[in-house]
Design a protein around this motif. Structure first.
Motif, PDB file in Angstrom:
ATOM      1  N   TYR A 152      65.271  23.278  37.560  1.00  0.00           N
ATOM      2  CA  TYR A 152      65.379  21.919  36.039  1.00  0.00           C
ATOM      3  C   TYR A 152      66.744  20.974  36.002  1.00  0.00           C
ATOM      4  N   LEU A 153      68.197  21.964  36.639  1.00  0.00           N
ATOM      5  CA  LEU A 153      69.780  21.276  36.833  1.00  0.00           C
ATOM      6  C   LEU A 153      69.433  20.488  38.531  1.00  0.00           C
ATOM      7  N   ASN A 154      68.875  20.835  38.984  1.00  0.00           N
ATOM      8  CA  ASN A 154      68.766  19.501  40.627  1.00  0.00           C
ATOM      9  C   ASN A 154      67.592  18.172  39.601  1.00  0.00           C
ATOM     10  N   LYS A 155      66.694  18.710  39.123  1.00  0.00           N
ATOM     11  CA  LYS A 155      65.499  17.769  38.451  1.00  0.00           C
ATOM     12  C   LYS A 155      66.590  16.688  38.308  1.00  0.00           C
ATOM     13  N   ALA A 156      67.321  17.332  37.065  1.00  0.00           N
ATOM     14  CA  ALA A 156      68.088  16.544  35.565  1.00  0.00           C
ATOM     15  C   ALA A 156      68.509  15.216  36.208  1.00  0.00           C
ATOM     16  N   VAL A 157      69.845  16.238  37.276  1.00  0.00           N
ATOM     17  CA  VAL A 157      70.975  15.370  38.347  1.00  0.00           C
ATOM     18  C   VAL A 157      70.917  14.089  38.958  1.00  0.00           C
ATOM     19  N   GLU A 158      69.563  14.857  39.693  1.00  0.00           N
ATOM     20  CA  GLU A 158      68.627  13.196  40.063  1.00  0.00           C
ATOM     21  C   GLU A 158      68.313  12.460  40.241  1.00  0.00           C
ATOM     22  N   LEU A 159      67.965  12.583  38.372  1.00  0.00           N
ATOM     23  CA  LEU A 159      67.252  11.306  37.495  1.00  0.00           C
ATOM     24  C   LEU A 159      68.696  10.656  37.045  1.00  0.00           C
ATOM     25  N   ASN A 160      69.755  11.514  36.950  1.00  0.00           N
ATOM     26  CA  ASN A 160      70.764  11.190  36.145  1.00  0.00           C
ATOM     27  C   ASN A 160      72.250  12.143  36.400  1.00  0.00           C
ATOM     28  N   PRO A 161      72.575  10.742  37.718  1.00  0.00           N
ATOM     29  CA  PRO A 161      73.705  11.685  38.049  1.00  0.00           C
ATOM     30  C   PRO A 161      75.095  11.396  37.297  1.00  0.00           C
ATOM     31  N   ASN A 162      74.920  10.888  36.239  1.00  0.00           N
ATOM     32  CA  ASN A 162      76.453  11.069  35.481  1.00  0.00           C
ATOM     33  C   ASN A 162      75.916  11.786  34.357  1.00  0.00           C
ATOM     34  N   TYR A 163      75.221  13.144  34.572  1.00  0.00           N
ATOM     35  CA  TYR A 163      74.710  14.325  33.728  1.00  0.00           C
ATOM     36  C   TYR A 163      75.638  15.522  34.104  1.00  0.00           C
ATOM     37  N   ALA A 164      76.867  15.268  33.214  1.00  0.00           N
ATOM     38  CA  ALA A 164      77.927  16.232  33.690  1.00  0.00           C
ATOM     39  C   ALA A 164      77.437  17.653  33.304  1.00  0.00           C
ATOM     40  N   GLU A 165      77.069  17.752  32.042  1.00  0.00           N
ATOM     41  CA  GLU A 165      76.388  19.214  31.672  1.00  0.00           C
ATOM     42  C   GLU A 165      75.865  19.484  32.813  1.00  0.00           C
ATOM     43  N   ALA A 166      75.094  18.735  33.141  1.00  0.00           N
ATOM     44  CA  ALA A 166      73.635  19.494  34.389  1.00  0.00           C
ATOM     45  C   ALA A 166      74.805  20.038  35.875  1.00  0.00           C
ATOM     46  N   PHE A 167      75.838  19.205  36.312  1.00  0.00           N
ATOM     47  CA  PHE A 167      76.946  19.496  37.058  1.00  0.00           C
ATOM     48  C   PHE A 167      77.385  21.057  36.426  1.00  0.00           C
ATOM     49  N   ILE A 168      77.907  20.430  35.640  1.00  0.00           N
ATOM     50  CA  ILE A 168      78.527  22.212  35.247  1.00  0.00           C
ATOM     51  C   ILE A 168      77.487  23.471  35.291  1.00  0.00           C
ATOM     52  N   ASN A 169      76.567  23.093  34.385  1.00  0.00           N
ATOM     53  CA  ASN A 169      75.583  24.569  34.913  1.00  0.00           C
ATOM     54  C   ASN A 169      75.401  24.808  35.952  1.00  0.00           C
ATOM     55  N   ARG A 170      75.365  23.480  36.977  1.00  0.00           N
ATOM     56  CA  ARG A 170      74.656  23.786  38.627  1.00  0.00           C
ATOM     57  C   ARG A 170      75.689  24.361  39.219  1.00  0.00           C
ATOM     58  N   GLY A 171      76.666  23.643  38.935  1.00  0.00           N
ATOM     59  CA  GLY A 171      77.919  24.239  39.897  1.00  0.00           C
ATOM     60  C   GLY A 171      79.071  25.964  39.016  1.00  0.00           C
ATOM     61  N   LEU A 172      78.437  26.129  38.005  1.00  0.00           N
ATOM     62  CA  LEU A 172      78.759  27.329  38.121  1.00  0.00           C
ATOM     63  C   LEU A 172      77.167  29.086  38.147  1.00  0.00           C
ATOM     64  N   ILE A 173      76.102  28.268  38.437  1.00  0.00           N
ATOM     65  CA  ILE A 173      75.276  29.367  39.204  1.00  0.00           C
ATOM     66  C   ILE A 173      75.721  29.484  40.934  1.00  0.00           C
ATOM     67  N   HIS A 174      76.819  28.017  41.403  1.00  0.00           N
ATOM     68  CA  HIS A 174      76.626  28.140  42.583  1.00  0.00           C
ATOM     69  C   HIS A 174      77.961  28.887  42.589  1.00  0.00           C
ATOM     70  N   LEU A 175      78.678  28.955  41.701  1.00  0.00           N
ATOM     71  CA  LEU A 175      79.997  30.049  41.646  1.00  0.00           C
ATOM     72  C   LEU A 175      79.848  31.724  41.410  1.00  0.00           C
ATOM     73  N   SER A 176      78.434  31.699  40.187  1.00  0.00           N
ATOM     74  CA  SER A 176      78.046  32.825  40.714  1.00  0.00           C
ATOM     75  C   SER A 176      77.399  33.429  41.899  1.00  0.00           C
ATOM     76  N   LYS A 177      76.778  32.775  42.023  1.00  0.00           N
ATOM     77  CA  LYS A 177      76.044  32.830  44.150  1.00  0.00           C
ATOM     78  C   LYS A 177      77.418  32.810  44.669  1.00  0.00           C
ATOM     79  N   GLU A 178      78.625  32.605  45.104  1.00  0.00           N
ATOM     80  CA  GLU A 178      80.009  32.629  45.822  1.00  0.00           C
ATOM     81  C   GLU A 178      79.257  31.363  46.664  1.00  0.00           C
ATOM     82  N   ASN A 179      78.422  30.170  46.199  1.00  0.00           N
ATOM     83  CA  ASN A 179      78.357  29.112  46.740  1.00  0.00           C
ATOM     84  C   ASN A 179      79.961  28.100  46.405  1.00  0.00           C
ATOM     85  N   LYS A 180      80.810  28.714  46.762  1.00  0.00           N
ATOM     86  CA  LYS A 180      82.386  27.957  46.694  1.00  0.00           C
ATOM     87  C   LYS A 180      82.143  26.216  46.843  1.00  0.00           C
ATOM     88  N   ILE A 181      81.599  26.335  47.718  1.00  0.00           N
ATOM     89  CA  ILE A 181      81.860  24.554  48.464  1.00  0.00           C
ATOM     90  C   ILE A 181      80.810  23.879  47.132  1.00  0.00           C
TER      91      ILE A 181
END
Length: 200
Positions: A117-146
């Motif tokens: 859902y976060l990928n789809k939200a960002v794809e449809l709205n590239p200015n969706y900051a909250e979706a970027f935050i949640n996706r970023g935190l997921i990447h961080l939890s999975k050690e995908n730091k880049i």
């Protein structure tokens, strides 16, 4: 909406109150007012405005997404997810809802479904900051730091007033030895809120 997106929540609230004094049954204004109160951490007033909106239109998408946000703030993540899933079923193409639903799924540790859902939200709205935050935190939890840094930086560029992400961005920049950028952001951060100096 522009005031809310710029982080000027108090000004948005005053403008909305003025509008509602003239159009007291405008559900969209009441829903937006409740969201601004949530962002200000005034959950009591947010609940009051949300109840008014819900009494006028219980099936309104924005009203239900704000109810989900309110439940998340109250740490009632199970009830938030149930309502988010129900609302998403009724409004599957609602971009705002995709981000809120993704946030709920992340809070309930449904990580892979959250990413859909976060990928789809960002794809449809590239200015969706909250979706970027949640996706970023997921990447961080999975050690995908880049990937985490890319998403959290995007959120910061869109909404620099969202100070809760500054520490993540600074720490990642330090880890990647991007010291000038880390120092610049830390300087901005401590000038904005000197109490943050104790965290570094």
């Amino acid at each position: 909406i522009e005031l809310r997106e710029a982080g000027k929540f108090s000004q948005a609230i005053e403008l909305l109150k003025d509008g509602i004094s003239q159009f007291s049954r405008d559900v969209d204004m009441l829903a937006l007012l409740s969201h601004c109160h949530i962002l200000e951490d005034d959950l009591e007033e947010a609940t009051l405005q949300l109840d008014k909106a819900k009494s006028l239109d219980p099936d309104n998408a924005s009203v239900n997404w704000n109810k989900v946000r309110l439940l998340l703030r109250k740490k009632d993540i199970t009830k938030a997810l149930a309502l988010a899933r129900h609302t998403n079923e009724r409004f599957p193409n609602d971009i705002e809802g995709m981000g809120v639903f993704g946030s709920c799924l992340r809070a309930n540790n449904n990580i892979e479904e959250s990413l859909v859902y976060l990928n789809k939200a960002v794809e449809l709205n590239p200015n969706y900051a909250e979706a970027f935050i949640n996706r970023g935190l997921i990447h961080l939890s999975k050690e995908n730091k880049i990937e985490a840094l890319l998403d959290l930086e995007s959120a910061y560029e869109l909404k620099p007033y969202m100070k809760q992400i500054w520490n993540f961005v600074i720490n990642l920049k330090i880890e990647f030895k991007q010291f000038p950028e880390a120092i610049q952001l830390l300087t901005v951060m401590t000038k904005s809120d000197p109490t943050n100096e104790k965290n570094f």
